[in-house]
Design a protein around this motif. Sequence first.
Motif, mmCIF file in Angstrom:
data_model
loop_
_atom_site.group_PDB
_atom_site.id
_atom_site.type_symbol
_atom_site.label_atom_id
_atom_site.label_comp_id
_atom_site.label_asym_id
_atom_site.label_seq_id
_atom_site.Cartn_x
_atom_site.Cartn_y
_atom_site.Cartn_z
ATOM 1 N N ILE A 33 47.569 38.534 36.797
ATOM 2 C CA ILE A 33 46.815 38.862 38.017
ATOM 3 C C ILE A 33 46.534 40.360 38.088
ATOM 4 C CG2 ILE A 33 46.946 38.912 40.548
ATOM 5 C CD1 ILE A 33 48.585 36.250 40.272
ATOM 6 N N LEU A 34 47.550 41.171 37.796
ATOM 7 C CA LEU A 34 47.363 42.619 37.845
ATOM 8 C C LEU A 34 46.431 43.118 36.751
ATOM 9 C CD1 LEU A 34 51.003 43.665 38.745
ATOM 10 C CD2 LEU A 34 48.971 43.923 40.184
ATOM 11 N N VAL A 35 46.530 42.552 35.579
ATOM 12 C CA VAL A 35 45.624 42.954 34.500
ATOM 13 C C VAL A 35 44.184 42.618 34.875
ATOM 14 C CG1 VAL A 35 44.925 42.414 32.116
ATOM 15 C CG2 VAL A 35 47.311 42.949 32.636
ATOM 16 N N LYS A 36 43.992 41.476 35.502
ATOM 17 C CA LYS A 36 42.647 41.117 35.967
ATOM 18 C C LYS A 36 42.131 42.144 36.961
ATOM 19 C CE LYS A 36 39.928 37.400 37.889
ATOM 20 N NZ LYS A 36 39.885 36.123 38.557
ATOM 21 N N ARG A 37 43.013 42.693 37.756
ATOM 22 C CA ARG A 37 42.651 43.688 38.767
ATOM 23 C C ARG A 37 42.317 45.041 38.143
ATOM 24 N NH1 ARG A 37 41.931 47.766 41.343
ATOM 25 N NH2 ARG A 37 42.716 48.351 43.364
ATOM 26 N N PHE A 38 43.087 45.461 37.124
ATOM 27 C CA PHE A 38 42.968 46.811 36.585
ATOM 28 C C PHE A 38 42.086 46.947 35.347
ATOM 29 C CE2 PHE A 38 47.201 47.281 38.753
ATOM 30 C CZ PHE A 38 46.755 48.164 39.724
ATOM 31 N N PHE A 39 41.745 45.834 34.701
ATOM 32 C CA PHE A 39 40.994 45.918 33.452
ATOM 33 C C PHE A 39 39.666 45.185 33.569
ATOM 34 C CE2 PHE A 39 45.302 46.817 32.219
ATOM 35 C CZ PHE A 39 45.190 47.734 31.193
ATOM 36 N N GLU A 40 38.761 45.529 32.674
ATOM 37 C CA GLU A 40 37.477 44.837 32.616
ATOM 38 C C GLU A 40 37.711 43.389 32.202
ATOM 39 O OE1 GLU A 40 34.446 46.788 30.384
ATOM 40 O OE2 GLU A 40 35.094 48.770 31.049
ATOM 41 N N THR A 41 36.735 42.559 32.507
ATOM 42 C CA THR A 41 36.849 41.123 32.278
ATOM 43 C C THR A 41 37.192 40.795 30.832
ATOM 44 O OG1 THR A 41 35.256 40.753 34.040
ATOM 45 C CG2 THR A 41 35.640 38.931 32.540
ATOM 46 N N SER A 42 36.575 41.473 29.896
ATOM 47 C CA SER A 42 36.828 41.208 28.476
ATOM 48 C C SER A 42 38.289 41.474 28.112
ATOM 49 C CB SER A 42 35.903 42.077 27.623
ATOM 50 O OG SER A 42 36.242 41.989 26.272
ATOM 51 N N GLU A 43 38.802 42.620 28.536
ATOM 52 C CA GLU A 43 40.199 42.964 28.253
ATOM 53 C C GLU A 43 41.154 42.022 28.982
ATOM 54 O OE1 GLU A 43 41.612 45.660 26.135
ATOM 55 O OE2 GLU A 43 39.668 45.019 25.399
ATOM 56 N N ALA A 44 40.818 41.696 30.215
ATOM 57 C CA ALA A 44 41.669 40.778 30.990
ATOM 58 C C ALA A 44 41.712 39.403 30.322
ATOM 59 C CB ALA A 44 41.168 40.670 32.429
ATOM 60 N N GLY A 45 40.597 38.965 29.775
ATOM 61 C CA GLY A 45 40.553 37.688 29.070
ATOM 62 C C GLY A 45 41.423 37.704 27.822
ATOM 63 N N LYS A 46 41.373 38.802 27.092
ATOM 64 C CA LYS A 46 42.232 38.937 25.911
ATOM 65 C C LYS A 46 43.702 38.930 26.322
ATOM 66 C CE LYS A 46 38.880 41.410 23.121
ATOM 67 N NZ LYS A 46 38.477 42.699 22.544
ATOM 68 N N TYR A 47 44.002 39.603 27.412
ATOM 69 C CA TYR A 47 45.382 39.637 27.883
ATOM 70 C C TYR A 47 45.840 38.241 28.322
ATOM 71 C CZ TYR A 47 49.696 40.981 30.049
ATOM 72 O OH TYR A 47 51.027 41.067 30.359
ATOM 73 N N ALA A 48 44.961 37.505 28.950
ATOM 74 C CA ALA A 48 45.314 36.140 29.364
ATOM 75 C C ALA A 48 45.655 35.290 28.140
ATOM 76 C CB ALA A 48 44.179 35.516 30.165
ATOM 77 N N ALA A 49 44.914 35.479 27.057
ATOM 78 C CA ALA A 49 45.225 34.763 25.818
ATOM 79 C C ALA A 49 46.583 35.215 25.279
ATOM 80 C CB ALA A 49 44.138 35.006 24.777
#
Length: 174
Positions: free
Chosen positions: A7-23
């Motif tokens: 959730i926090l990564v989605k808030r602080f990073f761009e969508t592409s980076e947040a998607g990679k982090y979710a993976a």
Amino acid sequence: INNSDVILVKRFFETSEAGKYAALALIGRIVFFATWSVVTTMFPIVAQKQKMGEPHAHLLWVSLGIVAGVSVPIVLLTLFAPQWVVTILFGKKYLGIASLLWLYALATSLYAMANVVINYRLSLGMGRETGFAIAAGIAQVLGIIYFHKSLSQVVYVQVIVMAALFLLLMWHNF
């Protein structure tokens, strides 16, 4: 602890980076869910042995050993073959997270080990250790809020918090 990072990564990073982090988070959680059955099996057995006045401390060590036995190979696989793991599970466009995979698996392994200790104590009717988990969850959130210049910083926060949680639990209980 399990979802606040995403959730926090989605808030602080761009969508592409947040998607990679979710993976990355999804792959890392394989460790936690692969070991969850150990906790669900240990809990009622320890509670029953406690009720009957039988020895049960060995079950904590057996459970920690099983979780370590599952976790260590996964951490090693993600350390020595991260590109292969990422490519198999998500494809080549996610290779940017490969270098962080073993660290996230390590953080999740430490959390899984902490979870064994917490649930062992809960099965004995002792719930103080849940406070440590709550504090770790808060520390993780605050750590990510203050340290999020890169995905690697986010992962390092989790490794540090989960290592501290596990070590604190072990120190407190033994």
